[in-house]
Write a protein that holds these residues in place. Structure first.
Motif, PDB file in Angstrom:
ATOM      1  N   ASN A  79      -5.175  -0.305   4.609  1.00 43.97           N
ATOM      2  CA  ASN A  79      -6.198  -0.530   3.593  1.00 43.97           C
ATOM      3  C   ASN A  79      -7.185  -1.639   3.894  1.00 43.97           C
ATOM      4  O   ASN A  79      -8.368  -1.513   3.626  1.00 43.97           O
ATOM      5  CB  ASN A  79      -5.489  -0.903   2.286  1.00 43.97           C
ATOM      6  N   ALA A  96      -4.593   4.847   1.040  1.00 41.41           N
ATOM      7  CA  ALA A  96      -3.640   4.421   0.020  1.00 41.41           C
ATOM      8  C   ALA A  96      -3.655   5.305  -1.225  1.00 41.41           C
ATOM      9  O   ALA A  96      -2.919   5.055  -2.162  1.00 41.41           O
ATOM     10  CB  ALA A  96      -3.922   2.980  -0.371  1.00 41.41           C
ATOM     11  N   GLU A 146       0.815  -1.214   0.000  1.00 42.80           N
ATOM     12  CA  GLU A 146       0.000   0.000   0.000  1.00 42.80           C
ATOM     13  C   GLU A 146       0.852   1.269   0.000  1.00 42.80           C
ATOM     14  O   GLU A 146       0.493   2.264  -0.617  1.00 42.80           O
ATOM     15  CB  GLU A 146      -0.907   0.004   1.240  1.00 42.80           C
TER      16      GLU A 146
END
Lengths: 157, 811, 445
Positions: free
Chosen positions: B492, B523, B384
Motif C-alpha cells: 500500500n 488492499a 493491510e
C-alpha cells in the motif's frame, strides 16, 4: 531496570547456550532476579522477558510452573519444609508444628514482622537427611529437631 | 505408500501420515479436542486414543505415525475404554452449564460427551473454578469451561506469530491466560473462538444474542481486502448475527481475519441510510426512490447540458462489486463522460497507458508459502493484509528469507532477514542499488535497457542492499540455492506513493533478473476487478486525482466517504463542497457526507448479490445473505434505474448475473482473467535515482479498522487497541532534530491543510518521516497519504488560538 | 555408614564394610570431591587413554554393553543399547545431557555423586561425549540441592582449568563443553523430555515420543540423556572392563548400585552395594529398623514402584529380576522403609498429594485424575470415606495409567493400586471408623 550485577550473572548463564537460544537462560535469569529482589513481581518478569527477547507470557509460564519461584512476596526468609514421605516418616510434622507455632504463621503466610514465610515443599532430593528444610531456596538444613530449628532461626536476623 | 487397516478397512496412506489423518481421509471418526490439522500436534487431551495391534497401551491417533501393516482399532473395547475414561476425566471439572453456554449446540465436548459419556458422574468432589480473563473486545472468556487443549495458545504462537496466550501454573491449576492483564491483540484473534472446542472462548459481540440452531447460514465473500476470503454469514430474523470463515484451503484455509469476522457489526449500525434523501434549501428531506432518482437525473442532465458532459466526475469504491463498477463506467460512458475512476488512493498515474494488462499479485495465494526469497516493498503486511501475512509467515517458518524495503520498520511477526528502512523518496534509489548489486551477482548476461544501465552507474550499493540482492540471488548462510523461488511484492505505501511508477518499474526490473513472481498487493476487495473492467478514465478523461484537483460541477460517488477514502482528504473535501451537485450512493448517512446533495441508500455486500475479483484474479460471486434494510437497494440496481431515468440506452439488466454476463461478454470469467492479468510494462518510464535529502515526508497509513465505511462502524473493532487517535509519530533521531518531545502538540501541514496532533515517539518510523494515520476525522484537513509534510511545535498560546479557530469553524 | 548427609565436605569414613564403591569411590579419602583426590585414584586416565589412542566409538559401546549397565534413573534401559541409538553422522551439534534431577521421594543418590565425586561424573560424561560425538553437554541438577549445584559447577571449572574439558582435549581435535544447569522445583523434570524442555527455558512438560531425544532432543538436535549414576559408572567400566563390572552384580543386573535408604531405619543414607545383595543385608547396613521396631513394608524403588509388605520384601534381593518377581521394581534404588507404626492410609494420602501437586497438567487423565484421587483420599482421611471409594480409587488409577504422554501417569497410579491391594483392611478400617487402625491400636496400648 535489571541491575548490572544481575545482567552480569545472566550473561554468564547465556554463555552456556547457543546465541539464538537465549530463552534457555530464563530459568537462571528468574533465579538470579529473585535472589536479588526476594520475589518475582510482574515488572521483574517483564524485565527478564525483555532482556532475553521472549514473550512475557512465556516467562510467566516458566515462573509459575516451577515452585521455587515466588510470584508474591515471601518475607526476608522463606522457609520451605519438606513434608513428603521420607520426611513424614521421620516426624516432619513435628518440625512443621514447631515452626508454625514459633513463627506464628500457617503455610504460605508471611509473619507479621515481614521476616518469615513458611512453605510446604515437595521432595528436595535429600531424604537421607530427613527431616529437612531450605532457607531462601539455597541453604539446606538436614536432620532437623525442634532444638536445631531454634538454633537456625536464632541465626536469621 | 503404506498399507494399513483401520477397523478392518484396508487402505493405502502416505508415508508420514498420522493415524488420525488416515482415519479422517476414509471418514472414520476418531474423537479429538487438542488435535487440529493446521496446528502442531500436542497430544495432550488423550481423547483420540486408539488400539494398535502389538501395542499394550492405547496410542494417541494424532501423534502416532502409521507404519506399514499397522492394524488400528478405533472402536475395540480397549479403545472405547480409553476414550470413555478420558471423557470422564474431562467432564469431572467441566461445569454443567450448557443451557447458558454460547457454545451450546456447536460444542465439541458436548457432541463427544453424547457419544462417549455416561449419564451420571462418579465425581462427587468439588469442581474447579477458574477466574475469567478480559482479553479484549472481541473474545469473551469463561475459563472454568476450559479443557486445557492449548489450541488457542498454539494458534497465536504458530499462526498469529506471537505468543499472546500461555498456560500458566501446572497440574490441575494450569490455566490459559494472557500476561497479567494484557489483551490478545492479534489481528487474527477471532480464530481462537472457532478453535476452542468448548465454550471457554466465545465471540464477545455475538454473546447471548442467538443460539446456533436458530441461525441460517449463507455463503458469501469477505469484502475488506483483496484476499477474497470465503465467509459464512449467520442470519436470524433478517439480521446478520455473526460471520464465520468458510473453509477454502487455497484462499483463507480455515481462518478469517478479525476485520472480516467482526465488521458485520457495522452492517447493523444506526448510521445506516434507510431512505433516499434530498437536500432542499440546505435541509435534508426524506423522499421516495422515484423522486430522488428523477431529481438526481435532472441535476446530472442540467449540469451536463450547461457545462458539458465532462463536468461530471464518477468515483467508485474499489470495494464495490464488479457489477457496480461496470455499470458506473457504462453510465459515464453513455453520458459521454470520461471521468471515472476507482483508484482513490493513488497519486501517481504515470503508468496509465503503459501497462500490458491488469496488474495483480503475480502468483496464487498459496504459492507464497512455497517461496524461498521474498522482497516486500512499502507494505505494512499485518495492517493491510492481516490474513495474507500469515502465508508469508508460513514461508518464513519454512525457511524463506524475507527482505523488506519500507519507510516503516513494523514487526510483521516473522523473521526479517534483511531490511532497509528509508524515506519513501529514497526507495527508488534503494531498489536501484538492489538492481545494480543483482546485476553484478547474476551469472547470466543482463539485458537491461541501456538507459537503465547508465542510471545505475550513478548509484552506490550499500552493504544492506547488497545483502538483499544476495538473498534474492539465492545466496544463503548454509548453502546457496541455484534456482530460488523468488517473490517481489509492492504494498500500500508503494501503491499510494507519488513515485509509485518508478518503484514499480525498478521492481519489475529486479523481478526480471531474479526470475521472480510477484506484483502488487492491493488492499481492497475488488481493485483487480475494477482495473480489468477498465473502470478508469477514457483517453480524454480525468483520473481520480485530477477530478479532485480540477473540481467538477457534479459528482456521482459510489460507496465512498470522500475525505476518508481518498488519497488527499483536504482536496476531496473541498471538491465536494464546491460542486453544484453530489449524488452519493451510500449505505451510511454519516457526517462525512455533509456535502452531498442527494443520498441514495444502497445495500452493503450482505444485502446484495455481486462479484469480487481477488488479488490473485479469482472471480467470486455471492448472493445476498439478508434482505436490504429499509428502502436500501443494491447499488447495481440503483445505477441501472438511474441510467433508465437519464434515458440512456442498453440498461435493461434484470439481475446482477446479467451484468456479470455483460462484463465477461458471455465468456468463462477465468478465461477472460487469464488473458487480462499481466504485470509487464510496454516500456520503461523515466526514473530518477538521486536521493532527495531535505524535507519531511508523511507516511499516511490507513489503519486496518478504518479501511472502509463498514469497518469504521463496527464498534467491537473500534474498541480494539488498533483504534488510536492519529498522532505525529517520529523516531527518536527525528524528534531530537526537531527539538520535540513525546507529548508535544504540533501543527502539521500539508499543502494548504493542517492538523494539530500530539507527538509520539515511534522508532519504527524511518528518519525524515512523520507517520500520520489517514482515514480519520482528525486528519481530514491533511493532504496526500505519502507526500511532503511539515511539523511545527505549538506554544500554549498558539494552541489556544488554534482551538478557538476550530470552534469558530464549527459554529 | 556410607554418606552421612550432615557432613557435607569431609565425611569421616568409619565403616565401609560390605559396600562396593564404584560411583562413590572417593569416599575413602579425606577430600572426596577434590580433583587431586580423584586423580590420585587414577581418575581421568581412562578418558586420556581413550581420547589420545582414539579408541573406536563402537568398541566403547560394546564395552558398555558387556558391562550390563542399565539406566540408573529408574527405567533400567540398557545404557550401551541407548548409546547405539545416537545417530553417528549428523551435520551440526549433538548434545549430551545428564539427569541429576532427583525429585522422587526417597531418591538422593545422585546428589552424593555430584558432591562427593563430581569428577567421576565429568569423566564419564566426557567419555560418553567422545563416544557419541557430542560437542556440548548439560548436567541438569535438582534446584533444591543448591549447595551441591555450586559444588559441581566449581568442579567443572577445576576440570576445565586442568584441561579435562573444553577445546582440543589432550592436544587432539576432540572438544567438549560441559555446563551445569538447574531445575527450580518440578518433579516432572526428572522425565527426560521434560528435562530437555526445561533446559530450553520452557515449562517442564514432557514431549510425545517418538521422536526420541536421540533424534530430536535439546534445541531439536540429537541428544543422549542418561542418569548421573549411569555416567559415573563409565570411567570404572573403562578402567576395569565391562566384564569386571558385570561380575560385580548378578545376571541381567550388572555392577554395583547406589541404594538410597530412607524412612524408619537407624542410619539413613546411600549404600553402594553389589546388585543382587539380599534386602535384609542392605537393611542391616542401614542399621535395621529404627527404635527396634518391626518392619511393616518397603517401597523399594521410589513411590512410583509398588509397595511390598515386609514378609515378601525380606525374602527378596536388590536386583531387577528379583524385585520384578516380587511384583515391584528396582526403580532408582530408592528404598523407603516403614515400620509397624506407619498408617498406610495417611502415607498414601501424602503420596497422592505429591503426584497431584507435581502433575504437569498437560494430559487430561493425569491432570484431572491425580486431583480426583487426592480428594477422595483426603475425604477418607477426614473420616468421610465410603467403602465404594476403594474400588473407585483403583479404577481411577487404572484409567490414568498408560494413557498419558509420560510415565507420571503410571507413577501416580502404582502406589494407589499397590497400597490398596496389600493393605486393604487398613483402608476399610479407616472408612468404617473414621480413624487410623494403626494409630487406634497404638492408643489402645
Amino acid at each position: 531496570m535489571l541491575s548490572p550485577q544481575i545482567t552480569e550473572k545472566i550473561d554468564y548463564e547465556l554463555t552456556k547456550y547457543p546465541a539464538e537460544q537465549s530463552q534457555a537462560a530464563v530459568m537462571s535469569a528468574l533465579r538470579i532476579v529473585q535472589t536479588e529482589r526476594g520475589w518475582l513481581s510482574n515488572e521483574s518478569m517483564s524485565e527478564v522477558a525483555q532482556y532475553l527477547g521472549m514473550p512475557e507470557i512465556a516467562v510467566m509460564e516458566v515462573a509459575s510452573f516451577y515452585n521455587m519461584y515466588d510470584l508474591a512476596p515471601v518475607g526476608k526468609y522463606k522457609i520451605s519444609v519438606c513434608t513428603n514421605i521420607s520426611c513424614m516418616l521421620r516426624n516432619s510434622d513435628e518440625i512443621v508444628d514447631h515452626l508454625k507455632h514459633k513463627l506464628g504463621v500457617e503455610f504460605n503466610q508471611v509473619s507479621e514482622d515481614g521476616k518469615f514465610c513458611l512453605k510446604e515443599g515437595e521432595c528436595m532430593g535429600a531424604c537421607g537427611g530427613a527431616p529437612l528444610m531450605i532457607i531462601n531456596n539455597h541453604t539446606m538444613h538436614e536432620f532437623l529437631t525442634p532444638a536445631k530449628v531454634d538454633a537456625i532461626l536464632d541465626e536469621l536476623k | 505408500m503404506l498399507n494399513i487397516e483401520i477397523d478392518g478397512k484396508a487402505l493405502e496412506v502416505e508415508h508420514g501420515s498420522s493415524i488420525i489423518d488416515a482415519a479422517d481421509k476414509v471418514g472414520i471418526a476418531i474423537p479429538r479436542f487438542c488435535y487440529h490439522k493446521k496446528l502442531s500436534v500436542a497430544a495432550n487431551c488423550r481423547m483420540c486414543l486408539v488400539q494398535v495391534e502389538n501395542f499394550n497401551k492405547p496410542l494417541p491417533a494424532c501423534a502416532t505415525p502409521v507404519a506399514d501393516g499397522m492394524k488400528i482399532f478405533t472402536r475395540s473395547k480397549s479403545a472405547i475404554d480409553a476414550q470413555k475414561s478420558v471423557m470422564e476425566f474431562l467432564l469431572i471439572n467441566h461445569p454443567l452449564d450448557c443451557p447458558i453456554c454460547d457454545q451450546g449446540g456447536e460444542c465439541d465436548l458436548q457432541d463427544v460427551a453424547v457419544a462417549y459419556g455416561t449419564s451420571g458422574s462418579r465425581y462427587t468432589e468439588e469442581k474447579r473454578v477458574v477466574f475469567n480473563k478480559n482479553i479484549g473486545p472481541l473474545v469473551s472468556t469463561d475459563m472454568t469451561r476450559c479443557i486445557q487443549c492449548t489450541r488457542c495458545v498454539r494458534f497465536l504462537q504458530e499462526v498469529g506469530g506471537i505468543m499472546e496466550l500461555g498456560m500458566v501454573g501446572r497440574g490441575e491449576h494450569a490455566e490459559i491466560t494472557a500476561y497479567v492483564d494484557k489483551s490478545v491483540n492479534s489481528e487474527l484473534s477471532g480464530n481462537i473462538i472457532d478453535l476452542c472446542p468448548v465454550g471457554a472462548l466465545t465471540s464477545k459481540p455475538f454473546r447471548y444474542s442467538a443460539r446456533s440452531w436458530e441461525l441460517t447460514r449463507r455463503p458469501s465473500i469477505a469484502p475488506h481486502d483483496g484476499l477474497g476470503s470465503h465467509i459464512e454469514v449467520h442470519v436470524k430474523d433478517n439480521k446478520v448475527m455473526r460471520v464465520l470463515p468458510r473453509e477454502k484451503e487455497s484462499i483463507n484455509e480455515c481462518w478469517l481475519s478479525d476485520r472480516d469476522r467482526f465488521s458485520y457489526e457495522g452492517l447493523n449500525s444506526s448510521d445506516r441510510l434507510q431512505v433516499p434523501m434530498i437536500k432542499h434549501n440546505g435541509n435534508w428531506l426524506e423522499t421516495d426512490w422515484k423522486t430522488a432518482l428523477e431529481f438526481a437525473a435532472g441535476q446530472i442532465k442540467d449540469i451536463s447540458n450547461e457545462h458539458g458532459s465532462d463536468a461530471l466526475g464518477v468515483l467508485v469504491s474499489p470495494n464495490s462489486t464488479m457489477e457496480e463498477g461496470y455499470l458506473a463506467k457504462q453510465l459515464a460512458t453513455a453520458l459521454n463522460c470520461g471521468n471515472v475512476d476507482y483508484r482513490l488512493r493513488q497519486t501517481d498515474f504515470r503508468l496509465d497507458g503503459k501497462r500490458l494488462g491488469t496488474p495483480w499479485m503475480g502468483c496464487n495465494i498459496h504459492e507464497i508459502e512455497e517461496l524461498d526469497r521474498i522482497l516486500v516493498i512499502g507494505s505494512n503486511l499485518r495492517n493491510e493484509h492481516p490474513l495474507l501475512a500469515k502465508r508469508f509467515r508460513k514461508a518464513v517458518a519454512n525457511g524463506a528469507e524475507l527482505s523488506v524495503i519500507s519507510p516503516l520498520d513494523n514487526n510483521p511477526l516473522m523473521d526479517i532477514a534483511h531490511k532497509v528502512i528509508v524515506r519513501p523518496n529514497d526507495i527508488v534509489n534503494v531498489l536501484g542499488q538492489v538492481l545494480k548489486a543483482m546485476s553484478g551477482l547474476q551469472r547470466l548476461s543482463l539485458c537491461l535497457p541501456p538507459s537503465l544501465n547508465q542510471l545505475l552507474e550513478e548509484i552506490k550499493v550499500r552493504p544492506n542492499t547488497q545483502a538483499i540482492a544476495e538473498s534474492m540471488a539465492g545466496h544463503g548462510k548454509d548453502y546457496d540455492l541455484v534456482a530460488p523461488k523468488v517473490g517481489i511484492f509492492l504494498g500500500n505505501m508503494a501503491l499510494s506513493d507519488p513515485r509509485f511508477t518508478e518503484m514499480y518499474s525498478m521492481a519489475e526490473a529486479i523481478g526480471g533478473i531474479s526470475g521472480a513472481k510477484g506484483g502488487i498487493l492491493p488492499a481492497t476487495s475488488n481493485s483487480t476487478g475494477m482495473h480489468m473492467m477498465g473502470v478508469m478514465p477514457s483517453s480524454t478523461g480525468m483520473h481520480a486525482r485530477a477530478m479532485l484537483e480540477v473540481p467538477r460541477k457534479a459528482y456521482l460517488i459510489v460507496n465512498i466517504e470522500p475525505e476518508l477514502d481518498c488519497q488527499h482528504a483536504a482536496l476531496a473535501k473541498a471538491a465536494m463542497q464546491k460542486a453544484e451537485c453530489v449524488v452519493a450512493l451510500t449505505a451510511y448517512k454519516s457526517a462525512a457526507l455533509e456535502h452531498a446533495d442527494i443520498l441514495l441508500p444502497i445495500a452493503p455486500f450482505s444485502e446484495t448479490s455481486g462479484t469480487f475479483m481477488s488479488m490473485e484474479g479469482r472471480v467470486q460471486s455471492f448472493t445476498a445473505a439478508v434482505k436490504p434494510l429499509g428502502e436500501c437497494r443494491p447499488a447495481w440496481k440503483v445505477l441501472r434505474v438511474l441510467a433508465n431515468t437519464l434515458g440512456l440506452p442498453d440498461f435493461d439488466y434484470e439481475t446482477s448475473e446479467q451484468v456479470k454476463q455483460a462484463i465477461f461478454a458471455g465468456e468463462k470469467p477465468s478465461a477472460v482473467v487469464w488473458r487480462s492479468l499481466n504485470n509487464n510494462l510496454k516500456d520503461l518510464v523515466e526514473i530518477q535515482v538521486n536521493i532527495k535529502h531535505d524535507g519531511l515526508q508523511r507516511i499516511g497509513e490507513v489503519p486496518q479498522y478504518e479501511s472502509d465505511p463498514i469497518v469504521r462502524r463496527s464498534m467491537p473493532l473500534q474498541k480494539t487497541k488498533y483504534n488510536i487517535k492519529p498522532m505525529a509519530r517520529m523516531c527518536a533521531a527525528q524528534l531530537a532534530e526537531l527539538a520535540l518531545q513525546e507529548g508535544d502538540q504540533v501543527l502539521v501541514k500539508q499543502d494548504k491543510g493542517s492538523a494539530v496532533l500530539t507527538v509520539k515517539l515511534d522508532n519504527h518510523v524511518a528518519k525524515g518521516c512523520v507517520r500520520v494515520a489517514a482515514a480519520h476525522e482528525d486528519t481530514i484537513g491533511l493532504g496526500d497519504l505519502m507526500g511532503d509534510i511539515s511539523v511545527e511545535k505549538l506554544s500554549a498560546n498558539q494552541l489556544a488560538a488554534y482551538q478557538a479557530s476550530l470552534k469558530e469553524v464549527h459554529a | 555408614m556410607a554418606t552421612p548427609s550432615a557432613k557435607a565436605q569431609a565425611p569421616v569414613m568409619t565403616d565401609l564394610n560390605g559396600q562396593t564403591l564404584v560411583c562413590l569411590r572417593t569416599l575413602t579419602e579425606s577430600q572426596p570431591a577434590a580433583l587431586a583426590t580423584y586423580i590420585k585414584l587414577g581418575g581421568y586416565q581412562s578418558l586420556k587413554r581413550i581420547v589420545t589412542e582414539k579408541t573406536k566409538a563402537t568398541d566403547i559401546i560394546t564395552e558398555v554393553k558387556i558391562s550390563g549397565l542399565r539406566g540408573r534413573g529408574g527405567a533400567g534401559f540398557p545404557t550401551g543399547l541407548k548409546w547405539s541409538f545416537m545417530p553417528r553422522y549428523f551435520d551440526g551439534v549433538k548434545y549430551l545431557v545428564c539427569n541429576t534431577d532427583e525429585g522422587e521421594p526417597g531418591t538422593f543418590k545422585d546428589r552424593d555423586i555430584i558432591r562427593y565425586n563430581p569428577h567421576q561424573l565429568i569423566e564419564g560424561m566426557t567419555i560418553a561425549a567422545y563416544t557419541l560425538g557430542a560437542r556440548v553437554g548439560y548436567n541438569y541438577i535438582h534446584g533444591e540441592i543448591w549447595q551441591d549445584y555450586e559444588t559441581f559447577e566449581a568442579a567443572l571449572m577445576e576440570a576445565k582449568a586442568a584441561g579435562y574439558l573444553g577445546e582440543n582435549l589432550f592436544g587432539t581435535n576432540f572438544s567438549f563443553d560441559l555446563y551445569a544447569v538447574h531445575g527450580y522445583g518440578a518433579y516432572i523434570c526428572g522425565e527426560e523430555t521434560a528435562l530437555i524442555e526445561s533446559i530450553e527455558g520452557k515449562k517442564g512438560q514432557p514431549r510425545f515420543k517418538p521422536p526420541f531425544p536421540a533424534s530430536y532432543g535439546v534445541f531439536g538436535r540429537p541428544t543422549n540423556v542418561n542418569n548421573t549414576e549411569s555416567y559415573a559408572s563409565i570411567p570404572w567400566i573403562m578402567q576395569h572392563g565391562g566384564a569386571a563390572f558385570a561380575d560385580l552384580g548378578v545376571p541381567n543386573s550388572g555392577g554395583s548400585k547406589l541404594f538410597s535408604v530412607s524412612g524408619h531405619v537407624e542410619k539413613p543414607g546411600n549404600y553402594e552395594v553389589k546388585m543382587g545383595t539380599p534386602f535384609v543385608d542392605l537393611l542391616a547396613m542401614a542399621g535395621g529398623v529404627w527404635h527396634g521396631r518391626k518392619l511393616k513394608a518397603v517401597i523399594p524403588g521410589g513411590p512410583s514402584t509398588a509397595v511390598v509388605p515386609a514378609s515378601i520384601m525380606e525374602a527378596t534381593s536388590m536386583d531387577y529380576d528379583s524385585l520384578s518377581k516380587a511384583r515391584t521394581s528396582l526403580g532408582a534404588g530408592s528404598m523407603i522403609v516403614m515400620d509397624d507404626s506407619t498408617c498406610m492410609v495417611k502415607t498414601l494420602h501424602r503420596l497422592s498429594y505429591f503426584f497431584y501437586e507435581e502433575s504437569c497438567g498437560q494430559c487430561t487423565p493425569c491432570r484431572e485424575g491425580t486431583g480426583w484421587v487426592y480428594r477422595v483420599l483426603d475425604r477418607i482421611v477426614k473420616g468421610q470415606g465410603k467403602m465404594e471409594d476403594l474400588d473407585l480409587l483403583t479404577d481411577i488409577s487404572k484409567n490414568i495409567s498408560g494413557r498419558t504422554i509420560c510415565a507420571l501417569g503410571e507413577a501416580a497410579a502404582t502406589p494407589v493400586i499397590s497400597f490398596i491391594k496389600h493393605f486393604r483392611a487398613e483402608f476399610e478400617y479407616y472408612i468404617e471408623h473414621g480413624k487410623s487402625m494403626v494409630e487406634s491400636r497404638a492408643e489402645q496400648g
